[in-house]
Scaffold this motif. Sequence first.
Motif: not given
Length: 347
Positions: A258-276
Amino acid sequence: MNQALSTSTDVRAQQRAAFIARHWHAEATLQALPADASARRYFRLDGAALLLMDSPPEQEPLRPYLQVAELLRDLGLSAPRVPAADEAAGLALIEDFGQATYTRLLAAGHAEAPLYELAVDCLAALHSAPAERGAVLPAYDDTRLADEFALFIDWYAPLLLGAAPSSALRAAYMALFDGLCDEVAGRREAVVLRDFHVDNLMLLDGRAGVAACGLLDFQDALHGAFAYDLMSLLEDARRDVPAPLQERLLQRYLAQRPDLDQETFLADYAVLAAQRHAKVLGIFVRLARRDGKLGYLNHLPRVLRLFRDALERPALHPLRDFLDCHLKGWRDDLPVAVLDGLRGRSL
């Protein structure tokens, strides 16, 4: 097999036998397990509930495995115990978790949702640990991220170009991707296991909660972003995960953070998906072309689809447009002639 290779193989077998004699008993019977993409090999000791890990020290030093296994166990997660290890020789006895990998269970018809939910809960527990617990590991920084996304331009792109990319094309690709990864390269949030997918997860009998999820192949762990391992699980290079299940699992993870910054997390998810996915496309071609491990070619269409989907996220459009302009046909599955050339290792 040439004489030098035969001699080397015999010497290594003798080293394994001597290690087993010292730490178990000389009459132990070893059953070789299927090899993976690394230089490591595993052998099951009949009746011992132990595996022998053979990790050639010049290629796969043992220290990272021992360090991460201890860290994971300290956090209440299930990494194999290590009763004996010889780091100089690259040999270790490790706890045998059995044969109930997620991959085998799913192939046998086990319900997928409970397995994936357990894996997500395991990640949420890992990510709830203080960020500094991962500080003993190398950082998943811009250099490491770049070394990985470079695999696409160095190994996959030449199949489309018919030659190695020009230095200018390669430099432009690297600079663009590096800029996309700039923020996530600075994350030092958690231990990132890096190969968190069904081949490396096990269901362990007799263990409660997240400890029922056995963890394998974590020796390459780094200190990086929360999003990487969840993305690796949900956007699996080897197995299709239905989109509705992906969404439920993502929400299950976020509900536990619940304390996670979801917007940042989802942005990281998108970039890391492309990278992986860029990395994996390159790795699978390299495994086929350089190492003769042709089975990885079967997964290329799936990984390419995942890569295409990743680049449809708005933040990744600059990379999508760059590839559209400079790498014609990148969206399409590799032509049959190219795949046949890879299988013949004649390109």
